[in-house]
Scaffold this motif. Structure first.
Motif: not given
Length: 343
Positions: A262-284
């Protein structure tokens, strides 16, 4: 995320390692290196937000060692290195090596490798069977042990055996079975072999649920990896290649690990975060910071392909393309997420 690279002497394993993980280092005689997972979505987000920092997901490659001879047994330390890896890569020689008397024979080396792992696992499970018999033990643990022995006796690796979640739990976390490890069989071809029509079968990338077979030319890939980034594109175009085979390999390894980004994006950083398939939003959220998981309220989510059309997050909101999801939402590959937290 550790990918363990092994192969018989003369397979070009070290060259392949240098191609896959340029700049890798040696630690206690074990070579290792980190490599970024290519992701065009991160590149796109960086082009939109012009962040101070761009961060890709990474995989760690470990050169776990070689067999004692071509087709010979692997030493205990190498076998343990395979067991410790999340994915095993078997580098198979597909080129003439003047230091070896035997010609290249990929099916021979594949068979020797597979048979060794199967026999080691069979020995482990047979010992467990004898122990269960002495203890007069019954139940799911005994049943799954028997099921795996029967599968191995058909000369089939355990990675091709379908096991339920209950069976995997019954097996327990303490047992390390080599033929159960996800496997990439990597044919290392010479430049001549790569262009040889007779080797076309080896150049085809084939997939299974827990295995991949693919090829690369280790010497060319190592040469590409050694070039400055701005020179690699011209070199690849000269060879008629769109991207290094290394990129394809890394994506395949990532898939076998059953990871998504999943990805986060903004003026400070754009980043890919690796997680196991099936991870819910809270754990992510906890992947980004433990405070976000503890105080999780909502996840604000959109897709990069929608941003490509809208061009701004404000326009996405106006178009209703940005949505709020709760803690049980299963994060999808490529989701761009802003976490709302009460901390």
């Amino acid at each position: 995320m550790h990918v363990g690279i092994c192969g018989y002497p003369g397979s070009g394993k070290t060259t392949v390692f240098r191609a896959l993980a340029p700049g890798g280092k040696a630690d206690r005689e074990i070579a290792y290196g980190n490599i970024k997972v290519p992701d065009a979505r991160v590149d796109f987000l960086a082009a939109i937000f012009s962040p101070k920092k761009t961060t890709f997901a990474e995989i760690t490659f470990v050169d776990v060692g070689s067999g004692t001879r071509s087709g010979g047994a692997f030493p205990p330390a190498v076998l343990q290195g395979m067991r410790n890896a999340d994915v095993v890569v078997h580098v198979v020689r597909g080129f003439e090596n003047p230091s070896l008397t035997t010609p290249p024979d990929p099916p021979r080396d594949e068979k020797a490798f597979d048979e060794e792992l199967l026999l080691l696992d069979l020995g482990t499970l047979e010992k467990r069977k004898e122990r269960f018999k002495k203890e007069a033990k019954k139940g799911p643990e005994v049943e799954v042990n028997t099921k795996m022995i029967e599968h191995l006796e058909k000369s089939e690796p355990l990675r091709t055996l379908e096991l339920s979640e209950e069976e995997l739990r019954a097996l327990g976390p303490g047992i390390q079975l080599l033929s159960m490890q996800p496997l990439i069989t990597l044919y290392n071809l010479s430049e001549d072999a790569w262009n040889d029509p007779a080797r076309a079968r080896l150049r085809e990338t084939k997939h299974g649920k827990q295995w991949v077979k693919m090829a690369l030319c280790g010497s060319i890939e190592a040469e590409i990896a050694a070039l400055p980034v701005d020179e690699q594109k011209d070199f690849l175009e000269g060879l008629g290649l769109g991207e290094p085979a290394r990129n394809v390999f890394v994506r395949e390894a990532y898939r076998l690990l059953d990871y998504i980004s999943f990805l986060t994006a903004g003026p400070d950083e754009c980043r890919a975060w690796p997680i196991r398939r099936g991870t819910n939003a809270k754990r992510a959220a906890g992947k980004v910071h433990s405070d976000l998981e503890r105080g999780f309220i909502r996840a604000e989510i959109y897709r990069p392909e929608d941003l490509e059309i809208a061009r701004t997050e404000a326009a996405l909101k106006a178009q209703g393309k940005m949505r709020l999801e709760g803690k049980d939402y299963i994060v999808k590959d490529g989701d761009v997420v802003h976490f709302r937290s009460g901390t």
